[in-house]
Design a protein around this motif. Structure first.
Motif, mmCIF file in Angstrom:
data_model
loop_
_atom_site.group_PDB
_atom_site.id
_atom_site.type_symbol
_atom_site.label_atom_id
_atom_site.label_comp_id
_atom_site.label_asym_id
_atom_site.label_seq_id
_atom_site.Cartn_x
_atom_site.Cartn_y
_atom_site.Cartn_z
ATOM 1 N N LEU A 74 0.842 -1.194 0.000
ATOM 2 C CA LEU A 74 0.000 0.000 0.000
ATOM 3 C C LEU A 74 0.875 1.241 0.000
ATOM 4 O O LEU A 74 1.855 1.319 0.740
ATOM 5 N N THR A 75 0.492 2.230 -0.803
ATOM 6 C CA THR A 75 1.184 3.518 -0.790
ATOM 7 C C THR A 75 0.161 4.612 -0.562
ATOM 8 O O THR A 75 -0.876 4.647 -1.229
ATOM 9 N N TYR A 76 0.455 5.498 0.387
ATOM 10 C CA TYR A 76 -0.372 6.678 0.627
ATOM 11 C C TYR A 76 0.434 7.917 0.272
ATOM 12 O O TYR A 76 1.667 7.890 0.242
ATOM 13 N N TYR A 77 -0.286 9.007 0.040
ATOM 14 C CA TYR A 77 0.324 10.261 -0.381
ATOM 15 C C TYR A 77 -0.066 11.367 0.596
ATOM 16 O O TYR A 77 -1.136 11.326 1.193
ATOM 17 N N HIS A 78 0.817 12.349 0.735
ATOM 18 C CA HIS A 78 0.594 13.447 1.675
ATOM 19 C C HIS A 78 1.009 14.753 1.020
ATOM 20 O O HIS A 78 1.975 14.795 0.261
ATOM 21 N N VAL A 79 0.252 15.816 1.340
ATOM 22 C CA VAL A 79 0.606 17.166 0.896
ATOM 23 C C VAL A 79 0.604 18.059 2.129
ATOM 24 O O VAL A 79 -0.397 18.119 2.847
ATOM 25 N N ILE A 80 1.714 18.731 2.375
ATOM 26 C CA ILE A 80 1.802 19.662 3.503
ATOM 27 C C ILE A 80 2.001 21.067 2.943
ATOM 28 O O ILE A 80 2.879 21.293 2.119
ATOM 29 N N GLU A 81 1.142 21.999 3.394
ATOM 30 C CA GLU A 81 1.317 23.408 3.034
ATOM 31 C C GLU A 81 2.259 24.012 4.068
ATOM 32 O O GLU A 81 1.904 24.141 5.240
ATOM 33 N N VAL A 82 3.434 24.387 3.628
ATOM 34 C CA VAL A 82 4.480 24.825 4.544
ATOM 35 C C VAL A 82 4.020 25.977 5.432
ATOM 36 O O VAL A 82 4.243 25.980 6.644
ATOM 37 N N ASP A 83 3.332 26.964 4.851
ATOM 38 C CA ASP A 83 2.969 28.141 5.656
ATOM 39 C C ASP A 83 1.787 27.895 6.600
ATOM 40 O O ASP A 83 1.451 28.744 7.409
ATOM 41 N N LYS A 84 1.155 26.721 6.503
ATOM 42 C CA LYS A 84 0.038 26.416 7.417
ATOM 43 C C LYS A 84 0.511 25.699 8.674
ATOM 44 O O LYS A 84 -0.247 25.520 9.615
ATOM 45 N N VAL A 85 1.762 25.243 8.666
ATOM 46 C CA VAL A 85 2.269 24.475 9.800
ATOM 47 C C VAL A 85 2.975 25.428 10.759
ATOM 48 O O VAL A 85 3.779 26.255 10.339
ATOM 49 N N SER A 86 2.646 25.299 12.055
ATOM 50 C CA SER A 86 3.269 26.169 13.056
ATOM 51 C C SER A 86 3.290 25.453 14.390
ATOM 52 O O SER A 86 2.773 24.348 14.516
ATOM 53 N N GLU A 87 3.861 26.125 15.396
ATOM 54 C CA GLU A 87 3.877 25.538 16.736
ATOM 55 C C GLU A 87 2.455 25.252 17.222
ATOM 56 O O GLU A 87 2.229 24.350 18.001
ATOM 57 N N ASP A 88 1.497 26.075 16.766
ATOM 58 C CA ASP A 88 0.115 25.918 17.223
ATOM 59 C C ASP A 88 -0.710 25.031 16.300
ATOM 60 O O ASP A 88 -1.837 24.685 16.615
ATOM 61 N N ASN A 89 -0.180 24.725 15.143
ATOM 62 C CA ASN A 89 -0.937 23.939 14.178
ATOM 63 C C ASN A 89 -0.004 22.936 13.512
ATOM 64 O O ASN A 89 0.643 23.242 12.525
ATOM 65 N N HIS A 90 0.056 21.746 14.099
ATOM 66 C CA HIS A 90 0.969 20.732 13.554
ATOM 67 C C HIS A 90 0.268 19.379 13.547
ATOM 68 O O HIS A 90 0.804 18.380 13.982
ATOM 69 N N GLU A 91 -0.988 19.415 13.065
ATOM 70 C CA GLU A 91 -1.736 18.158 12.978
ATOM 71 C C GLU A 91 -1.081 17.246 11.952
ATOM 72 O O GLU A 91 -0.470 17.694 10.992
ATOM 73 N N LYS A 92 -1.262 15.946 12.164
ATOM 74 C CA LYS A 92 -0.724 14.984 11.211
ATOM 75 C C LYS A 92 -1.400 15.158 9.846
ATOM 76 O O LYS A 92 -2.590 15.427 9.762
#
Length: 124
Positions: A74-92
């Protein structure tokens, strides 16, 4: 050079997002590290086996890990928006199918030239 302290693979990708594997490549994950500290949060837990990034996005491919070990079928894919990630917002980052991934890329206007450039899987 060492960013997070003592791991097998430690590579800062973009912003405060990095790739880390402590004991083996089978534990590779994408993390967010708090600025100026050694505190980090897992954004994409292992097993991350392929990554691409630019200043705005990080994309990753993972194989799920369960009680039987790594499911390489199985292969899954992920996209992370760099500017949305912060100390207060780091959900998986949610695991997406290839179809969902393509749709998400379109929604977020991820540039088509952003491809998977880091490959951690050794040739069998």
């Amino acid at each position: 050079s060492c960013y997070f302290g003592g791991g097998l693979v430690e590579e800062r990708l973009t912003g405060n997002i990095g790739l880390m594997a402590i004991n083996s490549l089978d534990e590779a994950e994408l993390i967010y590290q708090e600025k100026g500290t050694s505190v980090y949060y897992s954004l994409v837990p292992g097993l991350v086996f392929s990554v691409g990034y630019d200043d705005d996005f990080v994309i990753a491919k993972t194989h799920p890990v369960d009680s039987n070990g790594i499911n390489r079928t199985l292969t899954y894919y992920h996209v992370i928006e760099v500017d949305k990630v912060s100390e207060d917002n780091h959900e998986k980052s949610p695991a997406l199918t290839f179809e969902q991934f393509k749709k998400k890329r379109d929604e977020l206007n991820v540039p088509p030239e952003l491809t998977f450039t880091i490959d951690l899987e050794r040739a069998e």
